[in-house]
Write an enzyme that holds these catalytic residues in place. Structure first.
Site, short mmCIF file in Angstrom:
data_model
loop_
_atom_site.label_atom_id
_atom_site.label_comp_id
_atom_site.label_asym_id
_atom_site.label_seq_id
_atom_site.Cartn_x
_atom_site.Cartn_y
_atom_site.Cartn_z
N LEU A 120 0.75 -1.27 -0.09
CA LEU A 120 -0.12 0.02 0.18
C LEU A 120 0.85 1.32 0.13
O LEU A 120 1.70 1.43 0.99
CB LEU A 120 -0.78 0.01 1.43
CG LEU A 120 -1.99 -1.24 1.03
CD1 LEU A 120 -2.88 -1.06 2.46
CD2 LEU A 120 -2.38 -1.66 0.06
N ASN A 131 5.40 7.89 9.86
CA ASN A 131 4.09 8.93 9.75
C ASN A 131 4.79 10.14 9.67
O ASN A 131 3.91 10.91 8.97
CB ASN A 131 3.03 8.48 10.60
CG ASN A 131 2.38 7.17 10.54
OD1 ASN A 131 2.24 6.54 9.48
ND2 ASN A 131 2.12 6.47 11.74
N ASN A 151 41.76 22.87 -18.71
CA ASN A 151 41.32 21.68 -19.49
C ASN A 151 40.11 22.43 -20.46
O ASN A 151 39.72 21.93 -21.12
CB ASN A 151 40.82 20.59 -18.98
CG ASN A 151 39.87 20.84 -17.68
OD1 ASN A 151 39.83 21.99 -17.17
ND2 ASN A 151 38.96 19.91 -17.57
N ARG A 192 36.67 13.39 -8.07
CA ARG A 192 35.36 13.14 -8.99
C ARG A 192 35.27 12.28 -10.08
O ARG A 192 36.35 11.47 -9.98
CB ARG A 192 35.34 14.62 -9.81
CG ARG A 192 34.93 15.93 -8.58
CD ARG A 192 35.22 17.43 -9.29
NE ARG A 192 34.37 17.29 -10.49
CZ ARG A 192 34.55 18.29 -11.30
NH1 ARG A 192 35.53 19.34 -11.41
NH2 ARG A 192 33.63 18.15 -12.50
N GLN A 224 -5.45 3.88 -6.93
CA GLN A 224 -6.46 4.33 -5.99
C GLN A 224 -6.62 5.85 -6.04
O GLN A 224 -5.80 6.48 -5.34
CB GLN A 224 -6.19 3.89 -4.47
CG GLN A 224 -7.08 4.14 -3.49
CD GLN A 224 -6.81 4.19 -1.87
OE1 GLN A 224 -5.23 4.31 -1.44
NE2 GLN A 224 -7.66 3.95 -0.83
N GLY A 281 -1.09 6.86 0.25
CA GLY A 281 -1.38 7.75 0.66
C GLY A 281 -0.52 8.85 0.90
O GLY A 281 0.57 9.01 0.30
N ARG A 329 0.96 13.72 7.86
CA ARG A 329 1.85 13.98 9.03
C ARG A 329 3.26 14.47 8.82
O ARG A 329 4.06 14.83 9.52
CB ARG A 329 1.80 12.97 10.05
CG ARG A 329 0.34 12.76 10.53
CD ARG A 329 0.16 11.45 11.25
NE ARG A 329 -0.43 10.66 10.43
CZ ARG A 329 -0.66 9.27 10.75
NH1 ARG A 329 -0.50 8.80 11.95
NH2 ARG A 329 -1.05 8.21 10.01
N TYR A 377 2.58 -2.67 4.14
CA TYR A 377 2.71 -1.10 4.13
C TYR A 377 3.73 -0.21 3.46
O TYR A 377 4.82 -0.70 4.17
CB TYR A 377 2.00 -0.39 5.15
CG TYR A 377 0.77 -1.02 5.99
CD1 TYR A 377 0.01 -1.65 4.92
CD2 TYR A 377 0.11 -0.43 7.03
CE1 TYR A 377 -1.36 -2.03 5.58
CE2 TYR A 377 -1.21 -0.91 7.58
CZ TYR A 377 -2.08 -1.52 6.49
OH TYR A 377 -3.20 -1.97 7.19
C1 UD1 Z 1 -2.14 1.69 9.94
C2 UD1 Z 1 -3.34 0.36 10.50
C3 UD1 Z 1 -2.94 0.25 11.87
C4 UD1 Z 1 -1.52 -0.16 12.20
C5 UD1 Z 1 -0.53 0.74 11.48
C6 UD1 Z 1 0.99 0.24 11.60
C7 UD1 Z 1 -5.29 0.75 9.41
C8 UD1 Z 1 -6.89 1.01 9.31
N1 UD1 Z 1 -4.27 0.78 10.34
O1 UD1 Z 1 -2.52 2.92 10.55
O2 UD1 Z 1 -3.79 -0.81 12.60
O3 UD1 Z 1 -1.00 -0.31 13.57
O4 UD1 Z 1 -0.97 1.05 10.16
O5 UD1 Z 1 1.89 0.89 10.80
O6 UD1 Z 1 -4.92 -0.20 8.51
N2 UD1 Z 1 -2.80 3.80 2.39
C9 UD1 Z 1 -3.14 3.84 1.31
N3 UD1 Z 1 -4.27 4.27 1.04
C10 UD1 Z 1 -5.22 4.76 1.77
C11 UD1 Z 1 -4.66 4.80 3.13
C12 UD1 Z 1 -3.52 4.31 3.43
O7 UD1 Z 1 -2.49 3.25 0.22
O8 UD1 Z 1 -6.38 5.25 1.61
C13 UD1 Z 1 -1.38 3.18 2.56
C14 UD1 Z 1 -0.37 4.63 3.06
O9 UD1 Z 1 0.31 5.07 2.14
C15 UD1 Z 1 0.52 3.93 4.05
C16 UD1 Z 1 -0.17 2.62 4.44
O10 UD1 Z 1 -1.32 2.51 3.74
O11 UD1 Z 1 1.72 3.04 3.55
C17 UD1 Z 1 -0.85 2.92 5.98
O12 UD1 Z 1 -1.63 3.79 6.19
P1 UD1 Z 1 -1.61 4.83 7.46
O13 UD1 Z 1 -2.55 5.72 7.15
O14 UD1 Z 1 -0.15 5.43 7.58
O15 UD1 Z 1 -2.08 4.08 8.37
P2 UD1 Z 1 -1.98 4.15 10.15
O16 UD1 Z 1 -2.69 5.14 10.45
O17 UD1 Z 1 -0.81 3.97 10.15
CA CA Z 2 1.43 4.26 9.19
#
Ligand code: UD1
Ligand code: CA
Length: 454
Positions: free
Chosen positions: A8, A224, A383, A330, A73, A11, A15, A100
Site C-alpha cells: 500500500l 508517519n 582543460n 570526482r 487508488q 497515502g 503528518r 504497508y
Molecule cells: C495502519 C493500521 C494500524 C497499524 C499501523 C501500523 C489501518 C486502518 N490501520 O495505521 O492498525 O497499527 O498502520 O503502521 O490499516 N494507504 C493507502 N491508501 C489509503 C490509506 C493508506 O495506500 O487510502 C497506505 C499508506 O500510504 C501507508 C499505509 O497504507 O503506506 C498505512 O496507512 P496509514 O494511514 O499510515 O495507516 P496508520 O494510521 O499508520
Molecule cells: Ca502508518
C-alpha cells in the site's frame, strides 16, 4: 498455493508536512517504498502489486519496474479500500500478503515465517508488544485468541491500554479476502475503510486468525512523521553497521557512520567517525577511512588510506594509495597503486599511474599521468577553453614545479622537468628542463603608490 504481495503506497502522509509523497521520503538515501519492494521481492511472489495514488506519477517514476502490477487508488479512502483496488487481480487460490509502504524495516525472515505458519484457510497478522503503543491499532484477544484489531481513534480506554499492536502486515486467503473487502464499512472515527476490520470478519466466519509476534520493535516501525523517519534511519543504520562489524569491519563509533547504499568491505577495514557512504562503495583489505569523509560509488583498493575531510565520487584506487586530507576525487578519477593525492587537490576524469604524487592545491582534469610523476603545488591543468574540454598527457617520471599552468591540449614528454610558474602551451620534450615565464626584473627608482588626497 501461490502468493500475491500487495504494497500500500497511495497515502499522502499528511503528518510529514511535505510535498514529497510519504512512500518517497528517503531512508538510507532511497525511498521508503524501495525498501519495502526489496523485502517483498525476496519472497518471490508470483504477483507483486503496488497500490498507488497520491503523487502517483512520482511514485511510479521512482520505483517503476517490469515485475510490478500497479493498482490506482484515485481517492484515498483507507487501507481496506486501497487493497480493494488491487483485489481483482488476486488469483482466488493465492494467499494475499499485505505490506504497508510506510513500514520499511521488515525483515525477510519474519515475512517468510508469516507465510509458512499460515494455513491455506487461515489469516495471520503480524503483531508486536510495544512499551508505548500510541498511534497504532490495538490487537484484541479473547482467551488468548485474536478477535479484532481496533484503531486508536476508535478504541475504548480499556482497549487503548493494550500494548500488543497491529503492525499492518497481514496474510489471508485470496478469495475470502476479496469477499471481506467488499463487505467493509466506513462507520468509524476516521470515516475510512479499514483493512484491519477484516480480522473481526474472519473470526465471525470461523476462520482462524493467528497473531504472530515479532520481538524486534524496530522492524515494524510505521513511519508517519519526520521524527519516526529519523528514528527509522538510526535503527536501519545500526542494523547495517552491526552486520559489517559481525563481518569484521572496525568502527570508531558505530553510531557515527551512515551507509546510504551498499558498502562492501574486505578484511581489517577501519572506519573512523562521520564517514558517509553512498551508492555502491567497496573498500579493500586494510583500508582505513579517517574522519569526515563522503564516499560515493567508488572502489578503494587494499591498504588505501583516506585522510579526513575528503569528497570522493565515482573514483577508484589501486593498492596503498593515500588520499587527502581535503581531497576531492570526482567521477573518473582513477588512481593506480601507491598514488598520493593530497591537500586541496581536485581530480576529475583522469588516470594517475603507479607511485605518482599530486600533493597540494592542484586541479587535474581530463589528464593522463604516468608513473613516478611529481606534480608541484598549485599546478592547474587548464582543460577548458570556454567551449570545449581538452586533454593533458604527462609522461613517466616527469617533475612539475609549483604554480604551473598546463594549457590543454598539451603533452609533457617522459622525464621532463618544468620550472615553477610556467604556463605551458606547447608540447614539452622528454628529459629536459622547460620553462615558460617572463624574466625577473627589478625597476630602479620605482615609487610605492600613495593614497589620493594626502
Ligand atoms: C495502519 C493500521 C494500524 C497499524 C499501523 C501500523 C489501518 C486502518 N490501520 O495505521 O492498525 O497499527 O498502520 O503502521 O490499516 N494507504 C493507502 N491508501 C489509503 C490509506 C493508506 O495506500 O487510502 C497506505 C499508506 O500510504 C501507508 C499505509 O497504507 O503506506 C498505512 O496507512 P496509514 O494511514 O499510515 O495507516 P496508520 O494510521 O499508520
Ligand atoms: Ca502508518
Amino acid at each position: 498455493m501461490g502468493l500475491t504481495t500487495i504494497i500500500l503506497a497511495a497515502g499522502q502522509g499528511k503528518r510529514m508536512h511535505s510535498d514529497l509523497p510519504k512512500v518517497l521520503q528517503p531512508l538510507a538515501g532511497r525511498p521508503l517504498l524501495s525498501h519495502v519492494l526489496e523485502t517483498a521481492r525476496a519472497l518471490h511472489a508470483e504477483d507483486l502489486a503496488v497500490v498507488y495514488g497520491h503523487g502517483g506519477d512520482r511514485v511510479q517514476a521512482a520505483c517503476g519496474a517490469d515485475d510490478l502490477r500497479w493498482a490506482l487508488q484515485a481517492e484515498q479512502m483507507g487501507t481496506g479500500h486501497a487493497v480493494q483496488q488491487a483485489a481483482p487481480g488476486i488469483p482466488d487460490d493465492n494467499q494475499a500478503l499485505v505490506l504497508y509502504g510506510d513500514v520499511p524495516l521488515l525483515r525477510v525472515a519474519t515475512l517468510r515465517r508469516l507465510v509458512e505458519e499460515t494455513g491455506a484457510d487461515e489469516v495471520s497478522v503480524l503483531t508486536v508488544q510495544l512499551a508505548d503503543p500510541t498511534g497504532y491499532g490495538r490487537i484484541i484477544r479473547v482467551d488468548g485468541r485474536v478477535v479484532a484489531s481496533v484503531e486508536e481513534k476508535d478504541a475504548t480506554e480499556a482497549q487503548r491500554a493494550v500494548t500488543e499492536i497491529n503492525t499492518g502486515v497481514m496474510i489471508a486467503p485470496g478469495a475470502r479476502l476479496k469477499s471481506w473487502l467488499n463487505a467493509l464499512r466506513n462507520d468509524n472515527a476516521q470515516g475510512e475503510y479499514y483493512l484491519t476490520d477484516v480480522i473481526a470478519m474472519a473470526v465471525r466466519d470461523g476462520v482462524a486468525v493467528n497473531g504472530i509476534k515479532t520481538d524486534d520493535e524496530t522492524e515494524v516501525m510505521g513511519i508517519n512523521d519526520k521524527q519516526q523517519l529519523a528514528q527509522a534511519e538510526r535503527a536501519l543504520q545500526a542494523r547495517l553497521v552491526q552486520q559489517l562489524m559481525a563481518e569484521g569491519v572496525g568502527f570508531a563509533d558505530p553510531a557515527r557512520v551512515d551507509i546510504r547504499g551498499k558498502l562492501h568491505c574486505g578484511k581489517d577495514v577501519f572506519i573512523d567517525i562521520n564517514a558517509i557512504f553512498e551508492g555502491e562503495v567497496s573498500l579493500g583489505d586494510g583500508t582505513r577511512i579517517e574522519s569526515n569523509n563522503l564516499i560515493r560509488d567508488s572502489r578503494l583498493g587494499p591498504g588505501t588510506v583516506v585522510h579526513p575531510n575528503c569528497h570522493i565520487e565515482g573514483a577508484s584506487s589501486g593498492s596503498n594509495c593515500e588520499i587527502g586530507p581535503f581531497a576531492r576525487l570526482r567521477p573518473g578519477a582513477t588512481l593506480a597503486n601507491n598514488v598520493k593525492v593530497g591537500n586541496f587537490v581536485e581530480v576529475k576524469k583522469s588516470t594517475i599511474a603507479n607511485g605518482s604524487k599530486v600533493n597540494h592545491l592542484t586541479y587535474i582534469g581530463d589528464t593522463e599521468i604516468g608513473t613516478g610523476v611529481n606534480v608541484g603545488a598549485g599546478t592547474i591543468t587548464c582543460n577548458y577553453d570556454g567551449a570545449n574540454k581538452h586533454r593533458t598527457t604527462i609522461g613517466d617520471d616527469v617533475f612539475i614545479g609549483s604554480g604551473v599552468n598546463l594549457v590543454a591540449p598539451v603533452s609533457i614528454g617522459k622525464g621532463a622537468t618544468i620550472g615553477a610558474g610556467s604556463t605551458i602551451t606547447k608540447p614539452v620534450p622528454e628529459g629536459q628542463l622547460t620553462l615558460a615565464r617572463s624574466k625577473q626584473v627589478t625597476i630602479p627608482g620605482w615609487k610605492k603608490p600613495v593614497k589620493k588626497g594626502k
